[in-house]
Design a protein around this motif. Structure first.
Motif, PDB file in Angstrom:
ATOM      1  N   GLY A   1      47.969 101.161  18.327  1.00  0.00           N
ATOM      2  CA  GLY A   1      48.594 101.878  17.220  1.00  0.00           C
ATOM      3  C   GLY A   1      49.210 100.975  16.169  1.00  0.00           C
ATOM      4  N   VAL A   2      49.030  99.664  16.297  1.00  0.00           N
ATOM      5  CA  VAL A   2      49.545  98.739  15.283  1.00  0.00           C
ATOM      6  C   VAL A   2      48.767  98.929  13.985  1.00  0.00           C
ATOM      7  N   ILE A   3      47.445  99.015  14.095  1.00  0.00           N
ATOM      8  CA  ILE A   3      46.611  99.357  12.946  1.00  0.00           C
ATOM      9  C   ILE A   3      46.457 100.868  12.990  1.00  0.00           C
ATOM     10  N   ASP A   4      47.066 101.519  12.023  1.00  0.00           N
ATOM     11  CA  ASP A   4      47.085 102.984  11.972  1.00  0.00           C
ATOM     12  C   ASP A   4      45.772 103.527  11.425  1.00  0.00           C
ATOM     13  N   ARG A   5      45.303 102.952  10.317  1.00  0.00           N
ATOM     14  CA  ARG A   5      44.038 103.354   9.702  1.00  0.00           C
ATOM     15  C   ARG A   5      43.689 102.313   8.645  1.00  0.00           C
ATOM     16  N   ARG A   6      42.446 102.350   8.194  1.00  0.00           N
ATOM     17  CA  ARG A   6      41.998 101.454   7.129  1.00  0.00           C
ATOM     18  C   ARG A   6      41.587 102.311   5.945  1.00  0.00           C
ATOM     19  N   VAL A   7      42.056 101.932   4.759  1.00  0.00           N
ATOM     20  CA  VAL A   7      41.827 102.747   3.568  1.00  0.00           C
ATOM     21  C   VAL A   7      41.394 101.870   2.399  1.00  0.00           C
ATOM     22  N   ALA A   8      40.907 102.520   1.356  1.00  0.00           N
ATOM     23  CA  ALA A   8      40.617 101.846   0.093  1.00  0.00           C
ATOM     24  C   ALA A   8      41.758 102.169  -0.865  1.00  0.00           C
ATOM     25  N   LEU A   9      42.302 101.164  -1.525  1.00  0.00           N
ATOM     26  CA  LEU A   9      43.346 101.374  -2.523  1.00  0.00           C
ATOM     27  C   LEU A   9      42.681 101.506  -3.887  1.00  0.00           C
ATOM     28  N   LEU A  10      42.951 102.610  -4.550  1.00  0.00           N
ATOM     29  CA  LEU A  10      42.303 102.907  -5.823  1.00  0.00           C
ATOM     30  C   LEU A  10      43.203 102.530  -6.991  1.00  0.00           C
ATOM     31  N   ASN A  11      42.588 102.246  -8.125  1.00  0.00           N
ATOM     32  CA  ASN A  11      43.320 101.918  -9.335  1.00  0.00           C
ATOM     33  C   ASN A  11      43.654 103.227 -10.049  1.00  0.00           C
ATOM     34  N   PRO A  12      44.929 103.646 -10.049  1.00  0.00           N
ATOM     35  CA  PRO A  12      45.277 104.949 -10.621  1.00  0.00           C
ATOM     36  C   PRO A  12      44.985 105.054 -12.118  1.00  0.00           C
ATOM     37  N   GLY A  13      45.076 103.959 -12.843  1.00  0.00           N
ATOM     38  CA  GLY A  13      44.815 103.991 -14.280  1.00  0.00           C
ATOM     39  C   GLY A  13      43.378 104.355 -14.617  1.00  0.00           C
ATOM     40  N   THR A  14      42.453 103.985 -13.758  1.00  0.00           N
ATOM     41  CA  THR A  14      41.045 104.301 -14.012  1.00  0.00           C
ATOM     42  C   THR A  14      40.713 105.742 -13.638  1.00  0.00           C
ATOM     43  N   LEU A  15      41.655 106.428 -12.977  1.00  0.00           N
ATOM     44  CA  LEU A  15      41.428 107.805 -12.518  1.00  0.00           C
ATOM     45  C   LEU A  15      42.327 108.801 -13.232  1.00  0.00           C
ATOM     46  N   ASP A  16      42.836 108.408 -14.402  1.00  0.00           N
ATOM     47  CA  ASP A  16      43.711 109.258 -15.213  1.00  0.00           C
ATOM     48  C   ASP A  16      44.954 109.692 -14.435  1.00  0.00           C
ATOM     49  N   LEU A  17      45.525 108.749 -13.692  1.00  0.00           N
ATOM     50  CA  LEU A  17      46.779 108.988 -12.972  1.00  0.00           C
ATOM     51  C   LEU A  17      47.744 107.852 -13.275  1.00  0.00           C
ATOM     52  N   GLY A  18      47.904 107.555 -14.550  1.00  0.00           N
ATOM     53  CA  GLY A  18      48.642 106.380 -14.982  1.00  0.00           C
ATOM     54  C   GLY A  18      50.157 106.488 -14.932  1.00  0.00           C
ATOM     55  N   LEU A  19      50.709 107.669 -14.677  1.00  0.00           N
ATOM     56  CA  LEU A  19      52.168 107.817 -14.684  1.00  0.00           C
ATOM     57  C   LEU A  19      52.692 108.031 -13.267  1.00  0.00           C
ATOM     58  N   MET A  20      53.523 107.097 -12.823  1.00  0.00           N
ATOM     59  CA  MET A  20      54.187 107.262 -11.533  1.00  0.00           C
ATOM     60  C   MET A  20      55.590 107.783 -11.796  1.00  0.00           C
ATOM     61  N   VAL A  21      55.989 108.768 -11.003  1.00  0.00           N
ATOM     62  CA  VAL A  21      57.302 109.382 -11.179  1.00  0.00           C
ATOM     63  C   VAL A  21      58.005 109.454  -9.827  1.00  0.00           C
ATOM     64  N   TYR A  22      59.289 109.174  -9.860  1.00  0.00           N
ATOM     65  CA  TYR A  22      60.156 109.363  -8.702  1.00  0.00           C
ATOM     66  C   TYR A  22      61.034 110.568  -9.003  1.00  0.00           C
TER      67      TYR A  22
END
Length: 152
Positions: free
Chosen positions: A48-69
């Motif tokens: 369980g040390v390695i939970d999963r393997r994923v691809a990290l996507l570039n949000p700017g190229t997917l029209d998700l350029g604004l991060m909000v908290y």
């Protein structure tokens, strides 16, 4: 798996940087054979040390350029409210993280949206689903450091 040794840490550091690294190359970097690397990775997954393997996507190229908290306060603290809140936030794909906090805030949400109008749509959907006492938002102007790598 009882303990993680230095070789495991080196493997984990490399996999955090790029989990698609071929085993041959990973073995060369670590100083192990391909098969020894594979066995260690499988043991780390099984433990369980390695939970999963994923691809990290570039949000700017997917029209998700604004991060909000989004900072939330609520006057409701019963289990039913939390269950409803959890279902609502899990159903909204723009919401990437939800954290119950100590201090003045009750919850902190991290979300990705295209723009301010996208945030407003998210906000409207959230408040329609869950009663909240106070909602405020902070928008990321510049990402100085953003990593998923744990400090090993």
């Amino acid at each position: 798996m009882n303990t993680i040794d230095d070789i495991d840490r080196r493997i984990l550091r490399e996999l955090q940087r790029d989990s698609a690294t071929p085993l041959e190359e990973l073995g060369t970097r670590i100083g192990l054979s391909r098969n020894a690397c594979w066995r260690r990775i499988k043991a780390l997954e099984a433990a369980g040390v390695i939970d999963r393997r994923v691809a990290l996507l570039n949000p700017g190229t997917l029209d998700l350029g604004l991060m909000v908290y989004i900072q939330l306060r609520t006057s409701a603290h019963e289990p039913g409210w939390l269950e409803k809140f959890s279902r609502a936030t899990n159903a909204m794909p723009e919401i990437m993280g939800v954290y119950r906090m100590t201090g003045d805030l009750d919850y902190l949400i991290r979300a990705r949206v295209p723009d301010m109008a996208g945030y407003d749509r998210l906000y409207q959907r959230l408040i329609a689903r869950v009663p909240l006492s106070d909602v405020s938002a902070s928008f990321v102007m510049e990402e100085i450091k953003d990593t998923h790598e744990l400090p090993l």
